[in-house]
Scaffold this active site. Structure first.
Site, PDB file in Angstrom:
ATOM      1  N   LYS A 114       0.811  -1.220   0.000  1.00  0.00           N
ATOM      2  CA  LYS A 114       0.000   0.000   0.000  1.00  0.00           C
ATOM      3  C   LYS A 114       0.846   1.274   0.000  1.00  0.00           C
ATOM      4  CE  LYS A 114      -4.335  -1.506   0.268  1.00  0.00           C
ATOM      5  NZ  LYS A 114      -5.399  -1.112  -0.687  1.00  0.00           N
ATOM      6  N   SER A 135      -8.858  -0.368   5.572  1.00  0.00           N
ATOM      7  CA  SER A 135      -8.959  -1.536   6.451  1.00  0.00           C
ATOM      8  C   SER A 135      -7.781  -1.591   7.403  1.00  0.00           C
ATOM      9  CB  SER A 135      -9.016  -2.818   5.617  1.00  0.00           C
ATOM     10  OG  SER A 135     -10.151  -2.830   4.780  1.00  0.00           O
TER      11      SER A 135
END
Length: 382
Positions: A114, A135
């Site tokens: 990410k 998340s």
């Protein structure tokens, strides 16, 4: 010069239930899309009333050049992760060529891939105040970047977010907001906060710069293993899969997305011929619980992915255990691609297959990260 888009794929028939969906083959040509081709292919509208969390299709062209630009932009902020040696022969994993290689994104600075998309978006936009829905791993990546750049970030998390990931975001100086519901409610609240505060919204996957940044995973794989036969990519919001698809345009490598069986939003959407929203689902892969495809990733995946595979929680946990035995500490989401490679079985060619180990933010790793990063400013948790 813009290349005319190839003909759309025929609709793929949806499985009757999430648990019965194991693989969706996507026939038809995979003509490369040049920059500009996606502009001519706006993502289809979601069936039924528009979802409150569905972003409008932006229609901005994306191509491999965007991924190459992202690689140059983020070079000083991310780690070029290695391809680890292939796994030994096991039931379902047979040696072919150089076997199965592992793209070690669990070794990335933030513990997951990410960081790539987050860094590309933040650096390109020059954002100083940011909001995102996450998340956990995208929030960790943004909080790490914000800390280094002296910026601010607010991370909106749904009810099922992992407490240890929330702790790391706070330890890095990020603000957190909790909301009931699933990913759709989380992302809707993030958009509201961005509008209310004037902060820059940096989605976890549904953004052109984020997708391009995630695509640098694919560039690195193909640079180190240009003869790769297949790349297995864990698929949640679709940013990583779309990015790898962009990096693979013009290359004969097969790109296979792997989804948790309980949330096969891309398989269902491609089968329907348009993005669809699923009810909130559960999975041990907490980072892959997205309810619907993003407007940016969807057309890229639709036009380039070769196959989609769904794997059960049991298969994911077995893959994570296999990785641990090999000294690779992957969180469940990070083991999903390997689970898909095991389900797919033997490759058809002589080149290696590659499974992306997308994250290593296990509970132990998260606790260590939180302890190493004392808070730098006040948190706002609701």
């Amino acid at each position: 010069m813009t290349t005319a888009p190839s003909a759309p794929r025929p609709p793929v028939r949806a499985a009757t239930s999430a648990t019965s969906l194991t693989s969706v083959s996507l026939p038809g040509p995979r003509a490369p899309l040049a920059p500009g081709a996606l502009a001519a292919r706006a993502a289809p509208a979601v069936a039924g009333p528009p979802a409150a969390s569905a972003p409008a299709a932006r229609g901005i062209p994306l191509g491999r050049a965007d991924v190459e630009a992202a690689a140059a932009r983020i070079a000083g902020r991310v780690r070029r992760t290695p391809l680890l040696p292939g796994l030994p022969a096991t039931p379902g994993l047979h040696r072919t060529g150089r076997g199965l290689l592992l793209k070690a994104e669990h070794l990335q600075y933030s513990g997951s891939f990410k960081l790539r998309g987050a860094a590309n978006a933040v650096l390109a936009l020059g954002a100083r105040r940011m909001v995102t829905g996450s998340s956990g791993n995208h929030g960790i990546a943004l909080a790490r970047l914000a800390r280094a750049l002296g910026a601010e970030v607010t991370v909106v998390l749904a009810g099922g977010a992992h407490p240890a990931k929330i702790a790391v975001i706070k330890a890095l100086g990020g603000r957190t907001v909790r909301v009931p519901g699933g990913v759709a409610e989380r992302d809707a609240r993030a958009r509201e906060l961005a509008e209310e505060t004037g902060a820059v919204l940096v989605p976890s996957s549904d953004h052109e710069l984020v997708v391009a940044g995630q695509g640098t995973v694919g560039l690195e794989i193909l640079a180190e293993a240009p003869d790769a036969e297949t790349v297995y990519v864990p698929t949640g919001g679709g940013g990583l899969l779309a990015g790898v698809c962009l990096a693979a345009y013009g290359h004969p490598v097969r790109v296979v997305g792997v989804e948790p069986a309980g949330t096969p939003r891309y398989a269902r959407s491609l089968a329907a011929g348009h993005p669809v929203r699923l009810a909130p689902g559960d999975s041990v892969a907490d980072g892959l619980r997205g309810q619907q495809p993003g407007a940016v990733p969807y057309p890229v995946i639709r036009d380039r992915v070769d196959d989609l595979i769904a794997v059960s929680d049991a298969e994911i946990l077995a893959a994570a255990a296999l990785l641990r035995r090999r000294g690779v500490e992957a969180e469940p989401s990070g083991a999903v691609a390997l689970a898909g490679a095991i389900r797919a079985g033997r490759g058809s060619g002589t080149g290696p297959r590659v499974a992306v180990v997308s994250g290593g933010n296990t509970k132990a790793a998260l606790m260590a990260a939180a302890a190493a990063a004392p808070p730098s400013r006040t948190h706002c948790t609701t």
